[in-house]
Motif scaffolding. Structure first.
Motif, PDB file in Angstrom:
ATOM      1  N   VAL A  57      -7.670   9.215  10.961  1.00  0.00           N
ATOM      2  CA  VAL A  57      -7.500   7.903  11.338  1.00  0.00           C
ATOM      3  C   VAL A  57      -7.178   6.731   9.839  1.00  0.00           C
ATOM      4  N   PHE A  58      -6.611   6.126   9.407  1.00  0.00           N
ATOM      5  CA  PHE A  58      -6.493   5.408   8.305  1.00  0.00           C
ATOM      6  C   PHE A  58      -7.778   4.006   8.448  1.00  0.00           C
ATOM      7  N   VAL A  59      -7.565   4.388   6.942  1.00  0.00           N
ATOM      8  CA  VAL A  59      -8.262   3.495   6.561  1.00  0.00           C
ATOM      9  C   VAL A  59      -7.674   2.482   6.356  1.00  0.00           C
ATOM     10  N   ALA A  60      -8.026   1.243   6.571  1.00  0.00           N
ATOM     11  CA  ALA A  60      -7.150   0.098   5.662  1.00  0.00           C
ATOM     12  C   ALA A  60      -8.137  -0.511   4.241  1.00  0.00           C
ATOM     13  N   PRO A  61      -7.411  -0.525   3.736  1.00  0.00           N
ATOM     14  CA  PRO A  61      -8.064  -1.849   1.974  1.00  0.00           C
ATOM     15  C   PRO A  61      -8.974  -2.094   2.359  1.00  0.00           C
ATOM     16  N   VAL A  62     -10.428  -2.556   1.475  1.00  0.00           N
ATOM     17  CA  VAL A  62     -11.557  -3.262   2.524  1.00  0.00           C
ATOM     18  C   VAL A  62     -10.954  -4.814   1.527  1.00  0.00           C
ATOM     19  N   ALA A  63     -11.082  -5.298   2.934  1.00  0.00           N
ATOM     20  CA  ALA A  63     -11.166  -6.782   3.137  1.00  0.00           C
ATOM     21  C   ALA A  63     -12.527  -7.179   2.428  1.00  0.00           C
ATOM     22  N   ASP A  64     -11.860  -8.510   1.510  1.00  0.00           N
ATOM     23  CA  ASP A  64     -13.382  -9.406   0.650  1.00  0.00           C
ATOM     24  C   ASP A  64     -13.411 -10.444   1.126  1.00  0.00           C
ATOM     25  N   VAL A  65     -14.425 -11.007   1.568  1.00  0.00           N
ATOM     26  CA  VAL A  65     -15.202 -12.753   2.595  1.00  0.00           C
ATOM     27  C   VAL A  65     -16.336 -12.681   1.976  1.00  0.00           C
ATOM     28  N   ASP A 115      -2.517   9.044   5.454  1.00  0.00           N
ATOM     29  CA  ASP A 115      -1.920   8.035   4.377  1.00  0.00           C
ATOM     30  C   ASP A 115      -1.535   6.936   4.982  1.00  0.00           C
ATOM     31  N   ALA A 116      -1.248   6.674   6.538  1.00  0.00           N
ATOM     32  CA  ALA A 116      -0.095   6.210   6.879  1.00  0.00           C
ATOM     33  C   ALA A 116      -0.947   5.613   8.330  1.00  0.00           C
ATOM     34  N   PRO A 117      -0.867   4.852   8.928  1.00  0.00           N
ATOM     35  CA  PRO A 117      -1.304   4.071  10.490  1.00  0.00           C
ATOM     36  C   PRO A 117      -0.525   4.778  11.884  1.00  0.00           C
ATOM     37  N   THR A 118      -0.088   5.841  12.036  1.00  0.00           N
ATOM     38  CA  THR A 118       0.806   6.630  12.053  1.00  0.00           C
ATOM     39  C   THR A 118      -0.182   5.933  14.188  1.00  0.00           C
ATOM     40  N   PRO A 119       1.083   6.197  15.023  1.00  0.00           N
ATOM     41  CA  PRO A 119       0.963   5.765  16.491  1.00  0.00           C
ATOM     42  C   PRO A 119      -0.101   6.591  16.712  1.00  0.00           C
ATOM     43  N   ASP A 120      -1.082   7.340  16.567  1.00  0.00           N
ATOM     44  CA  ASP A 120      -1.382   8.528  17.592  1.00  0.00           C
ATOM     45  C   ASP A 120      -2.441   8.144  16.812  1.00  0.00           C
ATOM     46  N   ALA A 121      -3.064   7.340  15.185  1.00  0.00           N
ATOM     47  CA  ALA A 121      -4.120   7.265  15.008  1.00  0.00           C
ATOM     48  C   ALA A 121      -4.894   5.909  14.786  1.00  0.00           C
ATOM     49  N   VAL A 148     -26.273  -5.307   0.440  1.00  0.00           N
ATOM     50  CA  VAL A 148     -24.782  -5.232   1.099  1.00  0.00           C
ATOM     51  C   VAL A 148     -24.297  -5.279   2.418  1.00  0.00           C
ATOM     52  N   ALA A 149     -23.739  -5.920   3.084  1.00  0.00           N
ATOM     53  CA  ALA A 149     -23.219  -6.243   5.038  1.00  0.00           C
ATOM     54  C   ALA A 149     -21.566  -5.617   4.689  1.00  0.00           C
ATOM     55  N   LEU A 150     -21.285  -4.923   6.096  1.00  0.00           N
ATOM     56  CA  LEU A 150     -20.392  -3.917   5.980  1.00  0.00           C
ATOM     57  C   LEU A 150     -19.330  -4.660   7.158  1.00  0.00           C
ATOM     58  N   LYS A 151     -18.539  -5.304   7.998  1.00  0.00           N
ATOM     59  CA  LYS A 151     -18.488  -5.490   9.043  1.00  0.00           C
ATOM     60  C   LYS A 151     -16.886  -3.797   8.955  1.00  0.00           C
ATOM     61  N   VAL A 152     -16.812  -3.758  10.099  1.00  0.00           N
ATOM     62  CA  VAL A 152     -15.883  -2.543  10.739  1.00  0.00           C
ATOM     63  C   VAL A 152     -15.467  -2.677  11.705  1.00  0.00           C
ATOM     64  N   GLN A 153     -13.906  -2.946  11.430  1.00  0.00           N
ATOM     65  CA  GLN A 153     -13.192  -2.428  13.140  1.00  0.00           C
ATOM     66  C   GLN A 153     -12.408  -1.783  13.138  1.00  0.00           C
ATOM     67  N   VAL A 154     -12.441  -1.242  14.027  1.00  0.00           N
ATOM     68  CA  VAL A 154     -11.798  -0.250  14.756  1.00  0.00           C
ATOM     69  C   VAL A 154     -10.822   0.304  15.917  1.00  0.00           C
ATOM     70  N   PHE A 155      -9.145   0.038  15.257  1.00  0.00           N
ATOM     71  CA  PHE A 155      -8.291   0.007  16.178  1.00  0.00           C
ATOM     72  C   PHE A 155      -7.547   0.985  16.573  1.00  0.00           C
ATOM     73  N   GLY A 156      -8.240   1.099  18.076  1.00  0.00           N
ATOM     74  CA  GLY A 156      -7.102   2.292  19.398  1.00  0.00           C
ATOM     75  C   GLY A 156      -5.551   2.903  18.864  1.00  0.00           C
ATOM     76  N   PRO A 157      -5.310   3.938  18.979  1.00  0.00           N
ATOM     77  CA  PRO A 157      -3.582   3.885  19.019  1.00  0.00           C
ATOM     78  C   PRO A 157      -2.802   3.056  19.731  1.00  0.00           C
ATOM     79  N   ALA A 158      -2.185   3.277  18.762  1.00  0.00           N
ATOM     80  CA  ALA A 158      -0.689   2.307  19.303  1.00  0.00           C
ATOM     81  C   ALA A 158       0.108   2.731  20.852  1.00  0.00           C
ATOM     82  N   ASP A 159      -0.166   1.754  21.632  1.00  0.00           N
ATOM     83  CA  ASP A 159       0.866   1.538  22.629  1.00  0.00           C
ATOM     84  C   ASP A 159       2.270   1.165  22.720  1.00  0.00           C
ATOM     85  N   ALA A 160       3.078   1.622  23.622  1.00  0.00           N
ATOM     86  CA  ALA A 160       4.462   1.491  23.998  1.00  0.00           C
ATOM     87  C   ALA A 160       4.653   0.157  22.820  1.00  0.00           C
ATOM     88  N   SER A 161       4.282  -1.177  23.132  1.00  0.00           N
ATOM     89  CA  SER A 161       4.906  -1.795  22.238  1.00  0.00           C
ATOM     90  C   SER A 161       4.500  -2.149  20.848  1.00  0.00           C
TER      91      SER A 161
END
Length: 229
Positions: A57-65, A115-121, A148-161
């Motif tokens: 998994v790659f964890v993106a920087p926490v966005a602040d809304v 440390d980086a969003p590789t296609p399989d991660a 505290v309220a934390l929204k979490v979005q999980v994106f799957g591995p990258a497809d061919a595109s």
């Protein structure tokens, strides 16, 4: 509230009341005002999955809304005072991000936090919806509170595109409040506790979603309508 602030500035006199909320939190053997690096403030959730995942998994920087808009300033005529991010040694999003990185790494849900969003991660995008603390005056004294309220979005591995599907999206949160007292607990301690509970809910939610296991269908596919009960 943990209000959004830019670069560190000298603390004005008007913030003395807010800083007073933090007095007891600083009265520890360690004076590091950083909940991600001070176990007197935040202790990692002892979570371990029983079914380790196989997707890094790659964890993106926490966005602040967060926003201070519409926060109540009084209750039945008694004032409500909110804390400020200025008391922390680092930005709140940076500390929350460090906590999440560490907790994900130690949970067993993922074989590695990369440390980086590789296609399989997987890519996790954390969004800080609420992170506030304060004190509310009343006849019987003052009560401290935190949320505290934390929204979490999980994106799957990258497809061919290169596109990624959303596998999981949920908001996890917690609210803490003390009983009215002449000397209430520090609201900054309560917000660290609220974060701990929220992180625990996040770990359990990710575990039950199965998004970290490539051979197991996600709990509820997002493109399938869920029948109303």
């Amino acid at each position: 509230m943990g209000t959004m602030t830019s670069p560190r500035k000298a603390v004005p006199a008007a913030m003395v009341v807010c800083l007073g909320l933090f007095v007891s939190a600083c009265s520890t053997s360690s004076r590091v005002v950083d909940f991600a690096r001070n176990e007197q403030l935040y202790v990692d959730v002892p979570f371990q999955t029983k079914a380790p995942g196989d997707r890094p998994v790659f964890v993106a920087p926490v966005a602040d809304v967060r926003t201070a808009k519409d926060l109540p300033r009084q209750d039945r005529g008694f004032p409500i005072t909110y804390g400020t991010d200025e008391v922390w040694e680092r930005p709140v999003t940076e500390m929350v991000g460090e906590v999440l990185q560490r907790q994900f790494q130690n949970s067993g849900l993922f074989p590695a936090v990369v440390d980086a969003p590789t296609p399989d991660a997987l890519v996790i995008k954390p969004i800080l919806v609420s992170f506030l603390e304060g004190e509310a005056a009343a006849i019987a004294g003052t009560s401290a509170f935190a949320e505290v309220a934390l929204k979490v979005q999980v994106f799957g591995p990258a497809d061919a595109s290169g596109k990624r599907a959303i596998l999981h999206e949920e908001t996890y949160g917690n609210r803490q409040a003390s009983e009215p007292s002449l000397k209430p607990i520090s609201a900054y301690r309560l917000v660290a506790r609220a974060l701990q509970v929220s992180v625990g809910k996040t770990l359990m939610g990710l575990d039950s979603s199965n998004c970290s296991r490539s051979q197991v269908p996600v709990a509820v596919p997002l493109d399938v309508a869920v029948p109303a009960k």
